[in-house]
Design an enzyme around this catalytic site. Structure first.
Site, PDB file in Angstrom:
ATOM      1  N   GLY A 139       2.143   5.038   4.342  1.00  0.00           N
ATOM      2  CA  GLY A 139       2.597   3.791   4.131  1.00  0.00           C
ATOM      3  C   GLY A 139       3.669   3.507   4.955  1.00  0.00           C
ATOM      4  N   ARG A 175       6.387   5.629  -5.380  1.00  0.00           N
ATOM      5  CA  ARG A 175       5.306   6.134  -5.869  1.00  0.00           C
ATOM      6  C   ARG A 175       5.567   7.083  -6.947  1.00  0.00           C
ATOM      7  NH1 ARG A 175       1.661   8.949  -7.111  1.00  0.00           N
ATOM      8  NH2 ARG A 175      -0.528   8.018  -7.358  1.00  0.00           N
ATOM      9  N   ASP A 198       3.201  15.032   2.452  1.00  0.00           N
ATOM     10  CA  ASP A 198       1.640  15.540   2.914  1.00  0.00           C
ATOM     11  C   ASP A 198       1.622  15.610   4.319  1.00  0.00           C
ATOM     12  OD1 ASP A 198       0.825  16.008   0.359  1.00  0.00           O
ATOM     13  OD2 ASP A 198       0.134  13.799   0.320  1.00  0.00           O
ATOM     14  N   ASP A 256      10.144   5.669  -0.101  1.00  0.00           N
ATOM     15  CA  ASP A 256      10.473   6.219  -1.477  1.00  0.00           C
ATOM     16  C   ASP A 256      11.752   7.195  -1.511  1.00  0.00           C
ATOM     17  OD1 ASP A 256       8.106   4.985  -2.003  1.00  0.00           O
ATOM     18  OD2 ASP A 256       6.900   6.688  -2.345  1.00  0.00           O
ATOM     19  N   LYS A 296       9.656  10.268   7.285  1.00  0.00           N
ATOM     20  CA  LYS A 296       9.393   8.969   6.874  1.00  0.00           C
ATOM     21  C   LYS A 296       8.869   8.519   5.640  1.00  0.00           C
ATOM     22  CE  LYS A 296       5.862   7.392   5.878  1.00  0.00           C
ATOM     23  NZ  LYS A 296       4.408   7.093   5.395  1.00  0.00           N
ATOM     24  N   THR A 297       9.464   7.660   4.752  1.00  0.00           N
ATOM     25  CA  THR A 297       9.024   7.155   3.619  1.00  0.00           C
ATOM     26  C   THR A 297      10.061   6.343   2.973  1.00  0.00           C
ATOM     27  OG1 THR A 297       8.045   7.204   1.222  1.00  0.00           O
ATOM     28  CG2 THR A 297       9.312   9.049   2.181  1.00  0.00           C
TER      29      THR A 297
END
Ligand code: FBP
Length: 550
Positions: free
Chosen positions: A79, A250, A174, A203, A200-201
């Site tokens: 994402g 998520r 992941d 979340d 990166k994220t």
């Protein structure tokens, strides 16, 4: 089809923002190992024999010399998160400083671009056009993972054909696990390819000993908090609506937690707490209804409830239902595909479930039941972004209030509104913090590649301090691995970092949340600011501030 980009005045102005650079990354910095090296697990050294004994490194100003020729590829994976384009900007500039200008290509559409050898040459004009912009549209992104041996071989073959000496994979848990596996295979095959990961994220669940936060979290939280503040202002103006707000994230509830600390909602659900306390759906519904009743009976028929989207997999009975549904959908894929209507599919699936999950499935509102059986990502996971969990809570709470009204317990009026805060946050233009942090991560990646340090995650630390004082370096991905038993073998994974219920951030919420429920304590952060007073524009998240005080 060509996408035409009409530049807005804001973008034109923002493109000239110069990210602040840590002193340690000035010039052509040299790396030094961090002593003593953290111990590496036995499984990690078995799984990554060529990477396992690498130490973490930090950069200190200097004038290191370049390796002779660097040709680097970059992949944006998963994402989008605000700052991705600045990682590429920093990488590009870092390679220039290392004396290897014009040697960067981007693989289009994520890992699939690597497997199909689909690239965009990233020259100065291209990179410049995206500086300080949100999104990942410079080269696109995707959710394909490197999984099979054939895919790893293909990736190495493409890297060889392109003459790549370096590959930067910008992604979450992941993608960084895969970056490590690719680095190991490259070393084992004698390939010159060095692989570096970037955290990166939005979340915020990719963090650890040497990673204080992932880029994107800051901007997303500030964007959502601004909107929640606006909703709060409406609530307190009209005094007639209860707002049920689902927030992206998520799995972990870091975003909901940060937004709660920023905006003081009436109620916030934290998935990790629900799981720890084994709260059932009806416990949560009763709690929300009790607060609505308490306030409604005092004439306060308004409020807000923040709900993290990942909650479906943390409420124990929902988790059990999803596990059985996942198995049933795989085991009976053919039969289900042959059924034409959704009611038939629902009926069929219900028959595959054991008594408790089947009872819950039958009680769920029809749309939610449909979303639970239809929506799976390519890896078989429930796509929580597509489940209207805010509606589920709203309907269950409404039923409960109805019963309370009949019993004469509740005398208020209940008029709900629902919202989903997701995509509007993850592609916002990066905050000053994310623009600086992502740029520093890009520079760091360039220097790690320059020094041939493969299998590293680029790290930038001391993030609650001014940017000049940030510490940049790399930490071996292999040291971040945990091993999960899957299909009879130990599989390396970088574990998602969930909310620490003993940590200062959750504890801060705990100490305030009852006040927010009983009295109205809304805060209105306003929109994310890019230009203006330092105390507004340079402030990072409360999560980072509280954690750095430890
Ligand atoms: P990443 O973990 O890849 O950074 O993506 C996070 C996220 O934005 C989640 O918050 C959200 O649940 C999910 O992506 C939505 O994914 P999709 O793009 O497939 O709708």
């Amino acid at each position: 089809m060509q996408i035409v980009h009409d530049v807005h005045d804001f973008e034109a102005c923002r493109s000239s923002y110069l990210p602040k650079i840590p002193l340690a990354l000035e010039g052509n910095p040299e790396h030094r190992p961090v002593a003593p090296p953290e111990p590496v697990s036995l499984e990690a050294s078995r799984c990554f024999p060529h990477l396992g004994d690498l130490p973490s490194v930090v950069f200190t100003g200097g004038s290191a010399s370049s390796r002779s020729a660097l040709r680097v590829g970059v992949i944006l994976s998963g994402g989008p998160a605000p700052g991705g384009h600045n990682v590429i900007g920093g990488l590009f500039d870092g390679l220039q400083r290392a004396g290897v200008a014009g040697s960067l290509v981007g693989f289009r559409g994520g890992v699939s671009g690597l497997l199909t050898n689909d690239v965009r040459e990233l020259e100065e004009t291209v990179v410049h056009g995206y500086r300080n912009t949100g999104g990942f549209d410079m080269i696109g992104t995707g959710r394909t993972r490197l999984e099979t041996e054939a895919q790893f071989s293909k990736a190495l073959e493409v890297a060889r054909e392109r003459g790549l000496t370096g590959l930067v994979i910008v992604g979450g848990d992941d993608s960084n696990t895969n970056a490590c596996a690719l680095a190991e295979r490259a070393r084992a095959a004698g390939s010159p390819l060095c692989v570096v990961g970037v955290p990166k994220t939005i979340d915020g669940d990719l963090r650890g000993q040497r990673i204080e936060t992932s880029f994107g979290f800051d901007t997303a939280c500030k964007t959502y908090s601004g909107i929640i503040g606006n909703i709060h202002r409406d609530a307190v103006s009209m005094r007639k609506y209860w707002h049920f707000i689902k927030i992206m994230g998520r799995s972990a509830s870091h975003i909901a937690l940060e937004c709660a600390l920023q905006t003081h909602p009436t109620l916030v659900l934290i998935s990790e707490e629900i799981s720890r306390r084994e709260l059932a759906l009806h416990d949560l519904v009763d709690h929300i209804a009790d607060v609505i009743c308490y306030r409604g009976n005092r004439g306060e028929n308004f409020g807000s409830v923040l709900i993290p989207e990942g909650i479906v997999e943390f409420v124990p009975e929902m988790r059990a239902l999803i596990t059985e549904l996942n198995e049933a959908l795989v085991a009976h894929a053919g039969e289900l595909a042959a059924l034409e209507t959704l009611p038939h599919k629902r009926e069929f699936v219900t028959g595959c479930l054991s008594p408790a999950p089947s009872g819950l499935f039958r009680r769920l509102p029809r749309e939610i039941a449909n979303q639970l059986i239809l929506d799976r990502d390519p890896h078989g996971n429930v796509q929580v972004a597509k489940i209207d969990i805010q509606r589920l809570f709203l309907e269950l709470v409404e039923n409960r209030l109805h019963t309370m009204t009949q019993r004469g317990v509740y005398r208020g009026t209940f008029s709900p509104q629902t919202h989903y805060l997701g995509y509007e946050g993850r592609c916002a233009p990066p905050s000053n913090f994310d623009a600086d942090y992502a740029y520093a991560l890009g520079l760091t990646s360039a220097f790690l590649l320059r020094d041939g340090l493969s299998g590293m995650m680029a790290t930038v630390r001391n993030l609650a301090r001014p940017a000049a004082e940030w510490e940049a370096g790399g930490t071996p991905l292999a040291r971040m691995m945990e091993f999960n038993r899957r299909h009879g073998r130990d599989v390396p994974v970088i574990r998602k970092a969930l909310v620490n219920l003993e940590g200062p951030v959750f504890q801060s919420l705990q100490s305030q949340r009852d006040h927010w429920s009983r009295t109205t304590r809304f805060r209105y952060p306003g929109p994310l600011q890019y230009f203006g007073p330092q105390e507004i524009c340079e402030r990072t998240t409360l999560t980072l501030e509280l954690e750095s005080r430890r």
